[in-house]
Design a protein around this motif. Structure first.
Motif, short mmCIF file in Angstrom:
data_model
loop_
_atom_site.label_atom_id
_atom_site.label_comp_id
_atom_site.label_asym_id
_atom_site.label_seq_id
_atom_site.Cartn_x
_atom_site.Cartn_y
_atom_site.Cartn_z
N TYR A 210 -5.20 18.05 24.27
CA TYR A 210 -6.30 17.15 23.89
C TYR A 210 -7.65 17.78 24.18
N THR A 211 -7.83 18.32 25.38
CA THR A 211 -9.11 18.93 25.74
C THR A 211 -9.38 20.17 24.88
N LYS A 212 -8.31 20.86 24.50
CA LYS A 212 -8.49 22.07 23.69
C LYS A 212 -8.96 21.73 22.28
N ARG A 321 -7.78 7.57 23.38
CA ARG A 321 -6.87 8.22 24.31
C ARG A 321 -6.37 7.21 25.35
N PHE A 322 -5.10 7.36 25.70
CA PHE A 322 -4.39 6.54 26.68
C PHE A 322 -4.19 5.09 26.24
N SER A 328 4.95 -2.79 22.27
CA SER A 328 5.94 -1.83 21.79
C SER A 328 6.06 -0.60 22.67
N ARG A 329 5.05 -0.33 23.47
CA ARG A 329 5.09 0.89 24.28
C ARG A 329 5.37 0.53 25.73
N SER A 330 6.56 0.58 26.10
CA SER A 330 6.96 0.26 27.46
C SER A 330 7.24 1.53 28.23
N LYS A 331 7.52 1.35 29.50
CA LYS A 331 7.85 2.52 30.32
C LYS A 331 9.14 3.17 29.85
N ALA A 332 9.97 2.37 29.18
CA ALA A 332 11.24 2.92 28.70
C ALA A 332 11.02 3.94 27.60
N THR A 333 10.04 3.69 26.74
CA THR A 333 9.79 4.62 25.65
C THR A 333 8.94 5.80 26.09
N GLY A 334 8.25 5.66 27.20
CA GLY A 334 7.42 6.77 27.68
C GLY A 334 6.16 6.91 26.88
N GLY A 335 5.67 8.15 26.73
CA GLY A 335 4.45 8.38 25.97
C GLY A 335 3.24 8.49 26.88
N THR A 336 2.36 9.44 26.55
CA THR A 336 1.17 9.67 27.39
C THR A 336 -0.04 8.91 26.88
N GLY A 337 0.03 8.39 25.63
CA GLY A 337 -1.14 7.73 25.07
C GLY A 337 -2.16 8.70 24.52
N LEU A 338 -1.80 9.98 24.42
CA LEU A 338 -2.72 10.99 23.91
C LEU A 338 -2.32 11.52 22.53
#
Length: 379
Positions: A210-212, A321-322, A328-338
């Motif tokens: 993301y920063t890149k 971002r994040f 729909s986005r739970s801890k089970a599905t994971g994901g960084t939000g980026l």
């Protein structure tokens, strides 16, 4: 611009003093002129003959004399001089007001602008000052947003890293303190710690990416890419995961021999993120479609799925971002939000745009990219 009582008095005093000085000057010049003519008999006779020859009416009325001509000429000059001096002083007062307004703005009243309307170059100065203040305020606001954005980034990263790190330390602490009963417990704890470490690694990698891509100096390697083989290769790479979830991935391009100039690695990252999101969050979906259509000098890509509709209130925030759609986005599905923020930055590096549309039947991520990259974008 309204003048103060003091400024009006200054203008009146300026005009009065100017008139007195001009009258004295005119009187002096008239005396010198009379004396000059009196001491030159030839010139005096010539003036007398001119006077006798200029008459008006049947009675030969003589209206001309050099004194009258001199006075008439000096009156015109005097009026011009008075007007010039008063206008010069008035413009000085205008500049004084402008400087006063600038000091007022500089004292912290950044929402204030020079309110009066003038004429000519002075008005251009006022407009330039107001435009400059607007530009400075905009830059200050942008700088505040950047600082706030950095703080938010640090806060979000710290939060997302702390959660799995706490779990890792907790489970490894159980092993370190021998708080387990069987070898299976040890394997369970280490496996959980491993999964949390993988989650941290994913966040760090996404954050680095993301920063890149957010940097304007990001190096882009453009080449000509055949669109249909690229999309088919992407579909094939997710085929196994899609089969496990009973999802079918389809590819369609119009025309079939469509080509685009792009950075293959970064563009692939965009579609990887979009397809991954569709597989993770398209609850109840059975189809993911990858489409590409040529529209003049640009290509429109559509990554769509028939899964659960994205809430309308979330559509405008998806590329932040994040940001996560909590339903729909739970801890089970994971994901960084980026992922979507990275995709948007890469699309912008290609001089393109990305947007999302969602209904009960279909959720579509639409990307518009130019067929050819502008020369300035290749440097």
């Amino acid at each position: 611009m309204k003048l103060t009582a003091r400024e009006k008095s200054e203008l009146f005093g300026e005009g009065f003093v100017t008139v007195i000085l001009l009258l004295l000057l005119n009187l002096s010049l008239l005396i010198l002129l009379n004396e000059f003519i009196r001491t030159n008999p030839g010139l005096e006779r010539g003036i007398f003959q001119i006077k006798e020859s200029i008459t008006i009416g049947p009675n030969n009325y003589r209206v001309w004399s050099y004194q009258n001509f001199f006075i008439f000429f000096m009156v015109i000059v005097d009026v011009w001089v008075v007007y010039w001096r008063l206008m010069r002083r008035y413009k000085q007062m205008q500049l004084r007001h402008i400087i006063s307004e600038l000091h007022y703005i500089a004292d912290g009243h950044f929402d204030h602008r020079i309110p009066f309307t003038l004429k000519g170059d002075t008005q251009r100065v006022v407009d330039s000052v107001n435009a400059l203040v607007d530009s400075v305020i905009e830059s200050m606001d942008e700088e505040r947003k950047i600082e706030q954005s950095k703080d938010d980034l640090i806060t979000n990263v710290s939060h997302d890293l702390r959660t799995p790190l706490t779990s890792i330390i907790g489970y490894l602490g159980l092993i370190e303190n021998k708080q387990y009963k069987t070898k299976d417990d040890v394997l369970k704890y280490t496996h959980t710690a491993f999964l949390k470490a993988e989650q941290m690694k994913s966040l760090v990698e996404d954050l680095f990416e993301y920063t890149k891509v957010r940097q304007t100096s990001t190096k882009m390697t453009f080449s000509e890419i055949s669109v249909e083989p690229m999309l088919e290769q992407l579909a094939a790479s997710f085929e196994l995961e899609a089969q496990k979830k009973q999802i079918e991935i389809g590819v369609k391009t119009t025309p079939t021999a469509l080509k685009i100039e792009a950075d293959a690695e970064k563009l692939g990252r965009v579609f990887n993120n979009l397809i991954s999101n569709a597989l993770k969050y398209a609850k109840g979906g059975r189809h993911i479609n990858l489409e590409a259509n040529q529209n003049g000098q640009q290509i429109t890509f559509i990554v769509s799925n028939d899964g659960e509709q994205i809430p309308e209130k979330s559509l405008n925030h998806l590329f932040e971002r994040f940001y996560r759609v909590e339903s729909s986005r739970s801890k089970a599905t994971g994901g960084t939000g980026l992922g979507l923020a990275i995709a948007q930055s890469i699309v912008e590096l290609h001089q393109g745009k990305i947007r999302v549309e969602s209904s009960e039947k279909l959720t579509s991520f639409i990307i518009d990219l130019p067929l050819k990259q502008h020369k300035s974008n290749k440097k």
